[in-house]
Design a protein around this motif. Structure first.
Motif, PDB file in Angstrom:
ATOM      1  N   THR A 125      35.547  34.376  81.975  1.00 32.61           N
ATOM      2  CA  THR A 125      34.901  33.159  82.446  1.00 32.61           C
ATOM      3  C   THR A 125      34.083  32.544  81.322  1.00 32.61           C
ATOM      4  O   THR A 125      33.694  33.231  80.374  1.00 32.61           O
ATOM      5  CB  THR A 125      33.966  33.453  83.631  1.00 32.61           C
ATOM      6  N   PRO A 126      33.782  31.231  81.416  1.00 27.71           N
ATOM      7  CA  PRO A 126      32.916  30.636  80.386  1.00 27.71           C
ATOM      8  C   PRO A 126      31.588  31.387  80.239  1.00 27.71           C
ATOM      9  O   PRO A 126      31.138  31.625  79.118  1.00 27.71           O
ATOM     10  CB  PRO A 126      32.704  29.204  80.888  1.00 27.71           C
ATOM     11  N   ALA A 127      30.991  31.763  81.354  1.00 29.05           N
ATOM     12  CA  ALA A 127      29.713  32.494  81.283  1.00 29.05           C
ATOM     13  C   ALA A 127      29.905  33.849  80.620  1.00 29.05           C
ATOM     14  O   ALA A 127      29.047  34.305  79.857  1.00 29.05           O
ATOM     15  CB  ALA A 127      29.108  32.661  82.677  1.00 29.05           C
ATOM     16  N   GLY A 128      31.023  34.499  80.880  1.00 28.22           N
ATOM     17  CA  GLY A 128      31.300  35.800  80.262  1.00 28.22           C
ATOM     18  C   GLY A 128      31.517  35.684  78.762  1.00 28.22           C
ATOM     19  O   GLY A 128      31.023  36.511  77.989  1.00 28.22           O
ATOM     20  N   VAL A 129      32.241  34.661  78.335  1.00 26.85           N
ATOM     21  CA  VAL A 129      32.460  34.426  76.910  1.00 26.85           C
ATOM     22  C   VAL A 129      31.120  34.123  76.238  1.00 26.85           C
ATOM     23  O   VAL A 129      30.795  34.670  75.181  1.00 26.85           O
ATOM     24  CB  VAL A 129      33.467  33.273  76.683  1.00 26.85           C
ATOM     25  N   PHE A 130      30.329  33.259  76.861  1.00 30.79           N
ATOM     26  CA  PHE A 130      29.008  32.900  76.344  1.00 30.79           C
ATOM     27  C   PHE A 130      28.138  34.145  76.176  1.00 30.79           C
ATOM     28  O   PHE A 130      27.546  34.355  75.115  1.00 30.79           O
ATOM     29  CB  PHE A 130      28.352  31.902  77.314  1.00 30.79           C
ATOM     30  N   GLU A 131      28.075  34.972  77.202  1.00 28.92           N
ATOM     31  CA  GLU A 131      27.263  36.194  77.121  1.00 28.92           C
ATOM     32  C   GLU A 131      27.771  37.135  76.036  1.00 28.92           C
ATOM     33  O   GLU A 131      26.985  37.766  75.336  1.00 28.92           O
ATOM     34  CB  GLU A 131      27.223  36.898  78.468  1.00 28.92           C
ATOM     35  N   GLY A 132      29.090  37.219  75.875  1.00 33.64           N
ATOM     36  CA  GLY A 132      29.664  38.063  74.828  1.00 33.64           C
ATOM     37  C   GLY A 132      29.289  37.588  73.437  1.00 33.64           C
ATOM     38  O   GLY A 132      28.941  38.389  72.563  1.00 33.64           O
ATOM     39  N   LEU A 133      29.344  36.275  73.208  1.00 37.22           N
ATOM     40  CA  LEU A 133      28.983  35.721  71.904  1.00 37.22           C
ATOM     41  C   LEU A 133      27.497  35.927  71.609  1.00 37.22           C
ATOM     42  O   LEU A 133      27.125  36.306  70.497  1.00 37.22           O
ATOM     43  CB  LEU A 133      29.331  34.232  71.844  1.00 37.22           C
ATOM     44  N   ARG A 134      26.645  35.707  72.611  1.00 41.33           N
ATOM     45  CA  ARG A 134      25.191  35.934  72.432  1.00 41.33           C
ATOM     46  C   ARG A 134      24.941  37.398  72.088  1.00 41.33           C
ATOM     47  O   ARG A 134      24.155  37.709  71.206  1.00 41.33           O
ATOM     48  CB  ARG A 134      24.430  35.592  73.715  1.00 41.33           C
ATOM     49  N   SER A 135      25.600  38.289  72.797  1.00 41.84           N
ATOM     50  CA  SER A 135      25.406  39.716  72.564  1.00 41.84           C
ATOM     51  C   SER A 135      25.804  40.093  71.135  1.00 41.84           C
ATOM     52  O   SER A 135      25.117  40.873  70.474  1.00 41.84           O
ATOM     53  CB  SER A 135      26.216  40.524  73.577  1.00 41.84           C
ATOM     54  N   GLN A 136      26.906  39.526  70.661  1.00 36.68           N
ATOM     55  CA  GLN A 136      27.341  39.812  69.290  1.00 36.68           C
ATOM     56  C   GLN A 136      26.278  39.395  68.276  1.00 36.68           C
ATOM     57  O   GLN A 136      25.990  40.132  67.333  1.00 36.68           O
ATOM     58  CB  GLN A 136      28.646  39.072  68.975  1.00 36.68           C
ATOM     59  N   ILE A 137      25.692  38.233  68.462  1.00 39.13           N
ATOM     60  CA  ILE A 137      24.680  37.744  67.523  1.00 39.13           C
ATOM     61  C   ILE A 137      23.433  38.600  67.577  1.00 39.13           C
ATOM     62  O   ILE A 137      22.892  39.013  66.547  1.00 39.13           O
ATOM     63  CB  ILE A 137      24.338  36.261  67.794  1.00 39.13           C
ATOM     64  N   PHE A 138      22.941  38.882  68.787  1.00 37.63           N
ATOM     65  CA  PHE A 138      21.685  39.622  68.918  1.00 37.63           C
ATOM     66  C   PHE A 138      21.816  41.089  68.527  1.00 37.63           C
ATOM     67  O   PHE A 138      20.820  41.748  68.259  1.00 37.63           O
ATOM     68  CB  PHE A 138      21.121  39.492  70.330  1.00 37.63           C
ATOM     69  N   ASN A 139      23.041  41.598  68.457  1.00 32.87           N
ATOM     70  CA  ASN A 139      23.259  42.990  68.057  1.00 32.87           C
ATOM     71  C   ASN A 139      23.881  43.110  66.666  1.00 32.87           C
ATOM     72  O   ASN A 139      24.252  44.198  66.247  1.00 32.87           O
ATOM     73  CB  ASN A 139      24.148  43.697  69.090  1.00 32.87           C
ATOM     74  N   LEU A 140      23.979  42.005  65.966  1.00 34.18           N
ATOM     75  CA  LEU A 140      24.608  41.991  64.650  1.00 34.18           C
ATOM     76  C   LEU A 140      23.740  42.696  63.608  1.00 34.18           C
ATOM     77  O   LEU A 140      22.540  42.461  63.506  1.00 34.18           O
ATOM     78  CB  LEU A 140      24.846  40.545  64.212  1.00 34.18           C
ATOM     79  N   ASP A 141      24.365  43.559  62.839  1.00 39.10           N
ATOM     80  CA  ASP A 141      23.730  44.162  61.666  1.00 39.10           C
ATOM     81  C   ASP A 141      24.128  43.274  60.487  1.00 39.10           C
ATOM     82  O   ASP A 141      25.311  43.224  60.116  1.00 39.10           O
ATOM     83  CB  ASP A 141      24.241  45.587  61.471  1.00 39.10           C
ATOM     84  N   PRO A 142      23.176  42.546  59.894  1.00 40.94           N
ATOM     85  CA  PRO A 142      23.558  41.594  58.844  1.00 40.94           C
ATOM     86  C   PRO A 142      24.272  42.247  57.667  1.00 40.94           C
ATOM     87  O   PRO A 142      25.145  41.634  57.054  1.00 40.94           O
ATOM     88  CB  PRO A 142      22.224  40.968  58.419  1.00 40.94           C
ATOM     89  N   SER A 143      23.947  43.489  57.361  1.00 45.14           N
ATOM     90  CA  SER A 143      24.612  44.149  56.233  1.00 45.14           C
ATOM     91  C   SER A 143      26.086  44.411  56.533  1.00 45.14           C
ATOM     92  O   SER A 143      26.896  44.481  55.615  1.00 45.14           O
ATOM     93  CB  SER A 143      23.894  45.446  55.864  1.00 45.14           C
ATOM     94  N   ALA A 144      26.441  44.508  57.801  1.00 42.68           N
ATOM     95  CA  ALA A 144      27.843  44.737  58.179  1.00 42.68           C
ATOM     96  C   ALA A 144      28.716  43.529  57.886  1.00 42.68           C
ATOM     97  O   ALA A 144      29.938  43.648  57.805  1.00 42.68           O
ATOM     98  CB  ALA A 144      27.934  45.115  59.657  1.00 42.68           C
ATOM     99  N   VAL A 145      28.091  42.355  57.725  1.00 42.03           N
ATOM    100  CA  VAL A 145      28.854  41.143  57.407  1.00 42.03           C
ATOM    101  C   VAL A 145      28.480  40.592  56.033  1.00 42.03           C
ATOM    102  O   VAL A 145      28.680  39.417  55.746  1.00 42.03           O
ATOM    103  CB  VAL A 145      28.684  40.064  58.506  1.00 42.03           C
TER     104      VAL A 145
END
Length: 171
Positions: free
Chosen positions: A16-36
């Protein structure tokens, strides 16, 4: 044997749009900057990312800007824009937003919750090598210069403007 917890009817699914949105937010808030490939230089700024989330009657729009030029807009009701980092004007506006966020860290509270802003509210989050920082205010206060972080809000809107201009050129 393990069983998957049943999804509550009100929970968004990944499709769902809300599910995709939540997934993208989660990726950003859990991102380790050194991993990218982002790392803090000896005299470099602490801020490697900034997120501005705006609540409106229909949902939330999240502007995400990272130090590698990544510039995206996610909308909880569906849609948005990714790939802004491929456009020089967007990357420049992104850097202004990150610099302004860095400058105003002292006006933010250290810590990160994942709450979404209510209608008429804005949450600005700084993602730093020292941990996340957060600031919340009424959109009107930010927009009319009545907030200590109004300059950050204006810089974020500079990114939104450049993203919109790219979108218009592509149509």
């Amino acid at each position: 044997m393990f069983r998957r917890r049943a999804r509550r009817p009100s929970e968004p699914t990944p499709q769902t749009p809300a599910g995709v949105f939540e997934g993208l937010r989660s990726q950003i808030f859990n991102l380790d900057p050194s991993a990218v490939g982002m790392s803090r230089g000896p005299d470099g700024p602490a801020t490697w990312g900034a997120v501005m989330e705006m609540g409106n009657g229909d949902g939330v729009a999240s502007l995400v800007c990272l130090a590698d030029g990544t510039s995206s807009l996610y909308v909880s009701t569906g849609g948005g824009m990714i790939g802004g980092g491929a456009h020089e004007a967007v990357v420049h506006a992104n850097q202004v937003f990150l610099d302004m966020t860095q400058t105003h860290l002292a006006g933010m509270t250290q810590g990160l919750d994942h709450a979404l802003p209510a209608a008429g509210r804005v949450i600005i989050r700084a993602l730093t090598y020292d941990g996340p920082f957060t600031f919340e205010a009424a959109e009107d206060d930010l927009g009319y210069g009545r907030s200590p972080l109004s300059q950050v809000f204006y810089a974020a809107h500079g990114v939104l403007t450049e993203l919109r201009l790219v979108q218009e050129r592509l149509q």
